[in-house]
Design a protein around this motif. Structure first.
Motif, PDB file in Angstrom:
ATOM      1  N   TYR A  17      34.586  33.003  29.738  1.00 25.57           N
ATOM      2  CA  TYR A  17      35.882  33.224  29.083  1.00 25.57           C
ATOM      3  C   TYR A  17      36.146  34.714  28.877  1.00 25.57           C
ATOM      4  N   ASP A  18      35.147  35.438  28.443  1.00 19.26           N
ATOM      5  CA  ASP A  18      35.334  36.875  28.240  1.00 19.26           C
ATOM      6  C   ASP A  18      35.671  37.575  29.547  1.00 19.26           C
ATOM      7  N   LYS A  19      35.089  37.106  30.648  1.00 24.11           N
ATOM      8  CA  LYS A  19      35.299  37.754  31.937  1.00 24.11           C
ATOM      9  C   LYS A  19      36.733  37.591  32.426  1.00 24.11           C
ATOM     10  N   PHE A  20      37.225  36.338  32.482  1.00 26.06           N
ATOM     11  CA  PHE A  20      38.586  36.228  33.019  1.00 26.06           C
ATOM     12  C   PHE A  20      39.637  36.561  31.970  1.00 26.06           C
ATOM     13  N   ALA A  21      39.274  36.555  30.671  1.00 25.68           N
ATOM     14  CA  ALA A  21      40.203  37.051  29.652  1.00 25.68           C
ATOM     15  C   ALA A  21      40.485  38.537  29.876  1.00 25.68           C
ATOM     16  N   ALA A  22      39.443  39.297  30.196  1.00 22.53           N
ATOM     17  CA  ALA A  22      39.625  40.730  30.448  1.00 22.53           C
ATOM     18  C   ALA A  22      40.568  40.952  31.635  1.00 22.53           C
ATOM     19  N   GLU A  23      40.449  40.117  32.664  1.00 26.70           N
ATOM     20  CA  GLU A  23      41.326  40.250  33.825  1.00 26.70           C
ATOM     21  C   GLU A  23      42.777  39.926  33.456  1.00 26.70           C
ATOM     22  N   MET A  24      42.974  38.930  32.608  1.00 25.81           N
ATOM     23  CA  MET A  24      44.336  38.582  32.176  1.00 25.81           C
ATOM     24  C   MET A  24      44.948  39.686  31.325  1.00 25.81           C
ATOM     25  N   ARG A  25      44.121  40.286  30.457  1.00 29.90           N
ATOM     26  CA  ARG A  25      44.631  41.392  29.631  1.00 29.90           C
ATOM     27  C   ARG A  25      45.049  42.566  30.506  1.00 29.90           C
ATOM     28  N   ALA A  26      44.311  42.795  31.590  1.00 35.07           N
ATOM     29  CA  ALA A  26      44.649  43.892  32.496  1.00 35.07           C
ATOM     30  C   ALA A  26      46.005  43.675  33.151  1.00 35.07           C
ATOM     31  N   VAL A 172      41.355  21.937  39.678  1.00 35.81           N
ATOM     32  CA  VAL A 172      40.019  22.516  39.775  1.00 35.81           C
ATOM     33  C   VAL A 172      40.145  24.030  39.868  1.00 35.81           C
ATOM     34  N   VAL A 173      39.538  24.720  38.913  1.00 37.27           N
ATOM     35  CA  VAL A 173      39.429  26.182  38.952  1.00 37.27           C
ATOM     36  C   VAL A 173      37.944  26.501  38.898  1.00 37.27           C
ATOM     37  N   PRO A 174      37.353  26.957  39.987  1.00 36.88           N
ATOM     38  CA  PRO A 174      35.900  27.156  40.018  1.00 36.88           C
ATOM     39  C   PRO A 174      35.440  28.266  39.073  1.00 36.88           C
ATOM     40  N   MET A 175      34.167  28.251  38.795  1.00 35.63           N
ATOM     41  CA  MET A 175      33.543  29.320  38.029  1.00 35.63           C
ATOM     42  C   MET A 175      33.491  30.585  38.891  1.00 35.63           C
ATOM     43  N   GLY A 176      33.627  31.730  38.249  1.00 31.11           N
ATOM     44  CA  GLY A 176      33.559  32.989  38.963  1.00 31.11           C
ATOM     45  C   GLY A 176      32.231  33.690  38.764  1.00 31.11           C
ATOM     46  N   VAL A 177      32.066  34.790  39.467  1.00 29.13           N
ATOM     47  CA  VAL A 177      30.884  35.633  39.304  1.00 29.13           C
ATOM     48  C   VAL A 177      31.342  37.070  39.114  1.00 29.13           C
ATOM     49  N   ASP A 178      30.529  37.848  38.445  1.00 29.23           N
ATOM     50  CA  ASP A 178      30.809  39.257  38.258  1.00 29.23           C
ATOM     51  C   ASP A 178      30.700  39.978  39.603  1.00 29.23           C
ATOM     52  N   PRO A 179      31.602  40.908  39.906  1.00 28.50           N
ATOM     53  CA  PRO A 179      31.522  41.633  41.187  1.00 28.50           C
ATOM     54  C   PRO A 179      30.177  42.306  41.419  1.00 28.50           C
ATOM     55  N   GLN A 180      29.464  42.613  40.332  1.00 26.81           N
ATOM     56  CA  GLN A 180      28.155  43.262  40.504  1.00 26.81           C
ATOM     57  C   GLN A 180      27.178  42.395  41.282  1.00 26.81           C
ATOM     58  N   ILE A 260      18.371  39.999  28.856  1.00 29.69           N
ATOM     59  CA  ILE A 260      18.839  41.370  29.046  1.00 29.69           C
ATOM     60  C   ILE A 260      20.363  41.358  29.085  1.00 29.69           C
ATOM     61  N   PRO A 261      21.013  42.515  28.884  1.00 27.54           N
ATOM     62  CA  PRO A 261      22.479  42.551  28.975  1.00 27.54           C
ATOM     63  C   PRO A 261      22.957  41.990  30.310  1.00 27.54           C
ATOM     64  N   TYR A 262      24.079  41.272  30.262  1.00 29.76           N
ATOM     65  CA  TYR A 262      24.573  40.590  31.456  1.00 29.76           C
ATOM     66  C   TYR A 262      24.775  41.553  32.618  1.00 29.76           C
ATOM     67  N   GLU A 263      25.178  42.770  32.320  1.00 25.78           N
ATOM     68  CA  GLU A 263      25.427  43.751  33.372  1.00 25.78           C
ATOM     69  C   GLU A 263      24.151  44.127  34.120  1.00 25.78           C
ATOM     70  N   GLN A 264      22.987  43.898  33.504  1.00 28.42           N
ATOM     71  CA  GLN A 264      21.718  44.245  34.151  1.00 28.42           C
ATOM     72  C   GLN A 264      21.109  43.080  34.930  1.00 28.42           C
ATOM     73  N   VAL A 361      35.257  36.091  42.611  1.00 28.50           N
ATOM     74  CA  VAL A 361      35.190  37.071  41.525  1.00 28.50           C
ATOM     75  C   VAL A 361      36.208  36.723  40.445  1.00 28.50           C
ATOM     76  N   TRP A 362      36.014  37.312  39.261  1.00 30.11           N
ATOM     77  CA  TRP A 362      36.766  36.885  38.089  1.00 30.11           C
ATOM     78  C   TRP A 362      38.270  37.141  38.199  1.00 30.11           C
ATOM     79  N   HIS A 363      38.699  38.176  38.895  1.00 25.10           N
ATOM     80  CA  HIS A 363      40.145  38.399  38.962  1.00 25.10           C
ATOM     81  C   HIS A 363      40.828  37.313  39.785  1.00 25.10           C
ATOM     82  N   LYS A 364      40.089  36.705  40.719  1.00 26.99           N
ATOM     83  CA  LYS A 364      40.640  35.572  41.469  1.00 26.99           C
ATOM     84  C   LYS A 364      40.720  34.328  40.575  1.00 26.99           C
ATOM     85  N   VAL A 365      39.716  34.158  39.722  1.00 30.96           N
ATOM     86  CA  VAL A 365      39.759  33.055  38.750  1.00 30.96           C
ATOM     87  C   VAL A 365      40.960  33.230  37.824  1.00 30.96           C
ATOM     88  N   ALA A 366      41.164  34.446  37.322  1.00 36.36           N
ATOM     89  CA  ALA A 366      42.302  34.715  36.439  1.00 36.36           C
ATOM     90  C   ALA A 366      43.621  34.414  37.142  1.00 36.36           C
TER      91      ALA A 366
END
Length: 389
Positions: A17-26, A172-180, A260-264, A361-366
């Motif tokens: 939710y935090d991931k595609f919320a950030a894309e929607m805010r953008a 159906v809206v699939p789960m996304g992954v971080d571009p990293q 560990i932090p998700y980014e790592q 990726v998450w922007h496609k999910v958004a």
């Protein structure tokens, strides 16, 4: 649009939710994500901080009655909060009383039932099984009659809950992954003498039956110790898996690393040779959509040992970028031994996994969610329009 994304099921939810919320805010939308804190109060965050809190409430009455009254009070306060906030969209990962959240609410707000786990019930004994069957059938009623629309992560879940004509009520809206995960450096060439390193990433809970991996490791050790198994994630088993490692004498071969932090996570995961995506038969939730971890493993281009069920077959081609196994220690051990004992197969699987590297990726999910929101808000005959897409 003003969008509320409600994930009331845990104070430590997955980051989707935090991931595609950030894309929607953008894109200029106002998006608040609601998550319980450790005390049970639901905090609404806008990406910068807490903008509102819905208190859990407290009671001095005996515990069973207090729990029930607290649940009802929080539900009423949540309805009041939504009515006062007047959002355009409320997307809720619903359970319990929250399945009735849209009833008698302002019609300008559209409610989406977001089924990320189908919550399949089983029950024990005749009464328990009958009750579970009624609860399972009720899912279709919530979707068809109470919510404006329903979203699933995979068609298998939609079909199981709503039947073959699920598209009348659901998307159906699939789960996304971080571009990293798609850009993380591929694994370095491994020294032939180095132990084969297996990794499991995710929360360690008893319901995931991860002891099967340890039992498999104990079977493998009878033939070779040229391997290592690492669990990476929060240990919610109250020491069960640590104790199992000691009981089986696997201290030199298996280890649990703290979260560990998700980014790592991408860089830490791709440093291993083979990823483990094993899920139990019960609860059956994971049998109806792919887990986040298998999406991430596929995006990283790692070979995968995965439980053989329908969604996983879309991400693992048996004998190519990994192996499909049964949920038994013997089957898992056989797959591990093939990667350990056949260096050529491991090398081919690593190369194949890199060529099959892909992910949404998450922007496609958004984009997919926003298209759905716009249709729900713009068409007074939205159910018919969605059914005729």
């Amino acid at each position: 649009m003003h969008i509320l994304l409600a994930q009331f099921y845990s104070s430590q939810p997955t980051p989707d939710y935090d991931k595609f919320a950030a894309e929607m805010r953008a894109r200029g939308h106002t998006v608040w994500v609601g998550t319980p804190n450790a005390a049970g109060d639901v905090e609404w965050r806008d990406g910068q901080g807490v903008v509102a809190t819905v208190a859990a409430g407290r009671s001095a009455l005996p515990r069973p009655l207090a729990r029930r009254l607290t649940k009802i009070g929080r539900f009423r306060r949540m309805r009041r909060f939504i009515a006062q906030t007047r959002p355009d969209i409320v997307q809720v990962n619903a359970f319990d009383l929250y399945r009735f959240l849209p009833l008698l609410m302002p019609r300008r707000t559209r409610f989406i039932l977001d089924v990320r786990q189908i919550n399949e019930q089983h029950g024990a004994g005749p009464f328990g099984r009958a009750r579970a069957a009624l609860q399972n059938k009720a899912r279709a009623l919530y979707s068809r009659l109470i919510f404006d629309h329903t979203t699933f992560l995979h068609a298998a879940g939609a079909r199981h809950v709503l039947g073959d004509d699920w598209a009348r009520w659901a998307t159906v809206v699939p789960m996304g992954v971080d571009p990293q995960f798609l850009t993380a450096d591929p694994p370095a060439e491994r020294a032939p003498s180095r132990p084969v390193e297996f990794v499991y990433v995710g929360r360690l809970t008893r319901r995931r039956r991860l002891e099967r991996i340890l039992d498999a490791a104990a079977l493998v050790r009878r033939q070779t110790d040229n391997f290592r198994v690492r669990f990476m994630g929060y240990d919610a088993s109250e020491g069960f898996y640590s104790d199992a490692i000691g009981r089986l004498g696997l201290e030199s071969l298996a280890a649990i690393s703290p979260p560990i932090p998700y980014e790592q996570v991408p860089a830490a995961t791709v440093a291993h040779d083979v990823a483990l995506a094993l899920v139990p038969e019960q609860p059956a939730d994971w049998m109806y959509h792919p887990t986040l971890k298998i999406l991430e493993y596929r995006a990283l281009g790692l070979p995968i040992i995965a439980t053989d069920f329908a969604p996983n077959r879309e991400f693992v081609t048996d004998g190519a970028n990994g192996l499909l196994v049964q949920n038994t220690a013997e089957s898992i051990a056989a797959a591990m031994l093939r990667f350990i004992g056949e260096p050529g197969f491991l090398a081919r699987s690593r190369a194949e996994a890199q060529t099959m590297r892909t992910g949404l990726v998450w922007h496609k999910v958004a984009d997919q969610y926003l298209a759905l929101y716009e249709l729900l808000l713009g068409d007074p005959h939205r159910r018919l329009a969605l059914a005729e897409r």
